[in-house]
Design an enzyme around this catalytic site. Structure first.
Site, mmCIF file in Angstrom:
data_model
loop_
_atom_site.group_PDB
_atom_site.id
_atom_site.type_symbol
_atom_site.label_atom_id
_atom_site.label_comp_id
_atom_site.label_asym_id
_atom_site.label_seq_id
_atom_site.Cartn_x
_atom_site.Cartn_y
_atom_site.Cartn_z
ATOM 1 N N HIS A 97 9.747 8.356 14.166
ATOM 2 C CA HIS A 97 8.669 7.519 13.929
ATOM 3 C C HIS A 97 7.411 8.279 13.954
ATOM 4 C CE1 HIS A 97 7.850 2.772 14.046
ATOM 5 N NE2 HIS A 97 6.785 3.397 13.281
ATOM 6 N N ARG A 108 10.867 0.072 8.889
ATOM 7 C CA ARG A 108 11.147 -0.492 9.972
ATOM 8 C C ARG A 108 12.757 -0.371 10.315
ATOM 9 N NH1 ARG A 108 6.934 0.368 11.644
ATOM 10 N NH2 ARG A 108 5.304 -1.109 12.529
ATOM 11 N N ASP A 164 13.054 7.521 9.452
ATOM 12 C CA ASP A 164 11.967 7.817 10.312
ATOM 13 C C ASP A 164 12.064 6.645 11.362
ATOM 14 O OD1 ASP A 164 9.568 9.129 11.295
ATOM 15 O OD2 ASP A 164 8.389 7.486 10.791
ATOM 16 N N GLU A 196 15.431 1.862 18.450
ATOM 17 C CA GLU A 196 14.589 3.010 18.692
ATOM 18 C C GLU A 196 13.747 2.797 19.895
ATOM 19 O OE1 GLU A 196 12.026 3.322 15.063
ATOM 20 O OE2 GLU A 196 10.515 2.944 16.414
ATOM 21 N N CYS A 229 9.026 -2.317 2.926
ATOM 22 C CA CYS A 229 8.702 -3.638 3.206
ATOM 23 C C CYS A 229 8.567 -3.876 4.759
ATOM 24 C CB CYS A 229 9.729 -4.692 2.382
ATOM 25 S SG CYS A 229 11.403 -4.332 3.065
ATOM 26 N N LYS A 234 0.774 -1.189 0.007
ATOM 27 C CA LYS A 234 -0.175 0.068 -0.063
ATOM 28 C C LYS A 234 0.864 1.321 0.009
ATOM 29 C CE LYS A 234 -2.175 -1.991 3.411
ATOM 30 N NZ LYS A 234 -1.678 -3.225 3.380
HETATM 31 P P1 NAD Z 1 1.985 -4.003 2.817
HETATM 32 O O1 NAD Z 1 1.635 -5.244 3.596
HETATM 33 O O2 NAD Z 1 0.669 -3.103 2.131
HETATM 34 O O3 NAD Z 1 3.254 -3.894 1.823
HETATM 35 C C1 NAD Z 1 4.436 -4.710 2.154
HETATM 36 C C2 NAD Z 1 5.123 -5.196 0.918
HETATM 37 O O4 NAD Z 1 6.247 -5.606 1.369
HETATM 38 C C3 NAD Z 1 4.289 -6.158 0.242
HETATM 39 O O5 NAD Z 1 4.087 -5.977 -1.245
HETATM 40 C C4 NAD Z 1 4.979 -7.281 0.512
HETATM 41 O O6 NAD Z 1 4.974 -8.381 -0.603
HETATM 42 C C5 NAD Z 1 6.542 -6.969 0.427
HETATM 43 N N1 NAD Z 1 7.274 -7.875 1.101
HETATM 44 C C6 NAD Z 1 7.310 -8.927 1.880
HETATM 45 N N2 NAD Z 1 8.328 -9.613 2.150
HETATM 46 C C7 NAD Z 1 9.465 -8.856 1.519
HETATM 47 C C8 NAD Z 1 10.501 -9.220 1.052
HETATM 48 N N3 NAD Z 1 11.285 -10.178 1.943
HETATM 49 N N4 NAD Z 1 11.193 -8.350 0.341
HETATM 50 C C9 NAD Z 1 10.532 -7.241 -0.357
HETATM 51 N N5 NAD Z 1 9.328 -7.118 -0.178
HETATM 52 C C10 NAD Z 1 8.616 -7.869 0.788
HETATM 53 O O7 NAD Z 1 2.561 -2.929 3.963
HETATM 54 P P2 NAD Z 1 2.353 -1.348 3.911
HETATM 55 O O8 NAD Z 1 1.010 -0.730 4.505
HETATM 56 O O9 NAD Z 1 2.727 -0.837 2.632
HETATM 57 O O10 NAD Z 1 3.572 -0.993 4.849
HETATM 58 C C11 NAD Z 1 4.764 -1.071 4.663
HETATM 59 C C12 NAD Z 1 5.776 -0.795 6.019
HETATM 60 O O11 NAD Z 1 5.737 0.526 6.533
HETATM 61 C C13 NAD Z 1 5.172 -1.699 7.172
HETATM 62 O O12 NAD Z 1 5.603 -3.235 7.349
HETATM 63 C C14 NAD Z 1 5.438 -0.911 8.417
HETATM 64 O O13 NAD Z 1 6.773 -1.584 8.919
HETATM 65 C C15 NAD Z 1 5.912 0.350 7.753
HETATM 66 N N6 NAD Z 1 5.209 1.465 8.375
HETATM 67 C C16 NAD Z 1 5.623 2.409 8.950
HETATM 68 C C17 NAD Z 1 4.883 3.758 9.749
HETATM 69 C C18 NAD Z 1 5.725 4.679 10.079
HETATM 70 O O14 NAD Z 1 4.971 5.526 10.738
HETATM 71 N N7 NAD Z 1 7.011 4.824 9.901
HETATM 72 C C19 NAD Z 1 3.617 3.417 9.351
HETATM 73 C C20 NAD Z 1 3.101 2.261 8.648
HETATM 74 C C21 NAD Z 1 3.926 1.554 8.437
#
Ligand code: NAD
Length: 330
Positions: A290, A229, A253, A258, A200, A152
């Protein structure tokens, strides 16, 4: 009324939960959830937790022993939950999407700030220093963005980059069919990208996906952005890559260590993390605490969806936001 213990809460998330909650008796605790603080959940039916809570097997067993039936994560990532330990004991839910725009926009904000040195310009002009020497950036137009993880958030970041006229290549362990995304292998992404942005999840496979070997393969002068992360990046290797000028600038971020620092004011304390201290001395390193998710829309959605997850659980219904050890990629 079911009782829910909210851990690791701050005024900015309480506001929305208080506004949307109708069905639960909620106690907000500032403490992070871990094995020791789990005892505070005595007498509660569920707990609500966040990204840096330590929801290990011990914590889960203690919560289970106290009669806690569900853990509602008010975030998307759940790498801090031992899902195998939770299986059969406690139902865990999350908020898979609350505003992917918030995170993708923050990632681009970091890139723009680092590239055009807006942080320096802001400080200079405050001091009536209108000299622009040293503030040179590059056009992002026609540069290559390498996006790791095309879920997403990654896809929205891709669209933002395309809006800037950038070429986008991507790597995903599970490429999306018919998405129009130009998937490449990881080595090609490292070799060809001018900007690398991580989107990811943190899993065993992605831990330190940016390590010494990865930095060696990258184009000199690459920008690194991590809003995903902290554990995705080997921070000492990143510091070496900054020292050798392989990496032009970095926006983080998130940071692997952290948990005891972020979200809190540590300005009066001696922070002992030498790598973090060294990173923070550099003008080409931007660290935010974050906060990529921190938009009004995201906070509203987090509150609404977390409460819906809790309501569904106690009504014996499913929302699709439940996490299970078998279906998660941990
Ligand atoms: P999502 O599940 O929609 O997308 C994650 C993508 O990573 C998927 O397309 C998946 O196939 C891919 N993936 C899984 N394993 C993988 C690998 N080994 N190598 C490459 N790609 C791989 O998740 P999202 O909503 O897009 O969020 C992504 C990340 O953002 C979350 O996992 C979370 O850790 C992080 N996040 C951070 C914040 C923040 O405030 N900084 C907020 C929300 C999410």
């Amino acid at each position: 009324m079911k009782k829910i213990a909210f851990f690791d809460t701050k005024p900015y998330d309480r506001v929305w939960f208080e506004q949307y909650n109708k069905n639960f008796e909620i106690d907000f605790f500032e403490e992070k959830l871990n094995f020791h603080t789990a005892k505070m959940a005595e007498g509660f039916d569920g707990v609500c937790a966040f990204v840096n809570d330590d929801i290990s097997a011990r914590t889960i067993d203690r919560l289970h022993g106290l009669g806690v039936q569900t853990i509602a994560m008010r975030c998307a990532g759940y790498n801090n939950v031992d899902m195998k330990a939770a299986e059969g004991k406690i139902t865990v839910s999350r908020v898979p999407a609350y505003s992917p725009y918030s995170v993708a926009e923050h990632a681009m904000g970091m890139l723009l700030m680092l590239n055009r040195k807006l942080h320096k310009a802001y400080i200079r002009t405050r001091d009536f220093n209108f000299n622009i020497s040293g503030l040179e950036g590059v056009d992002l137009h026609r540069k290559t963005a390498g996006v790791i993880g095309t879920g997403k958030i990654g896809r929205i970041f891709i669209n933002i980059c395309r809006g800037f006229g950038m070429k986008v290549i991507a790597y995903d362990a599970y490429p999306a069919k018919d998405s129009g995304i130009d998937y490449v292998d990881l080595d090609t992404l490292f070799k060809e990208s001018d900007v690398i942005s991580l989107h990811c999840p943190l899993t065993e496979d992605t831990h330190h996906i940016l390590d010494k070997a990865a930095f060696e393969k990258m184009k000199p002068g690459v920008f690194i952005i991590n809003t995903s992360r902290g554990g995705l990046v080997d921070a000492p290797a990143l510091l070496d890559a900054l020292n050798s000028e392989k990496v032009r600038a970095v926006g983080l971020d998130v940071y692997e260590e952290e948990a005891d620092l972020f979200f809190e004011d540590n300005s009066d304390k001696l922070v002992k993390d030498k790598t973090l201290a060294l990173l923070l001395t550099r003008p080409n390193v931007l660290i935010t605490s974050h906060q990529a998710f921190l938009t009004r829309e995201a906070l509203q959605n987090i509150a609404e969806i977390t409460l819906q997850n809790l309501e569904a659980f106690f009504d014996g219904k499913k929302t699709g936001n439940e996490i299970c050890a078998k279906c998660c990629q941990q």
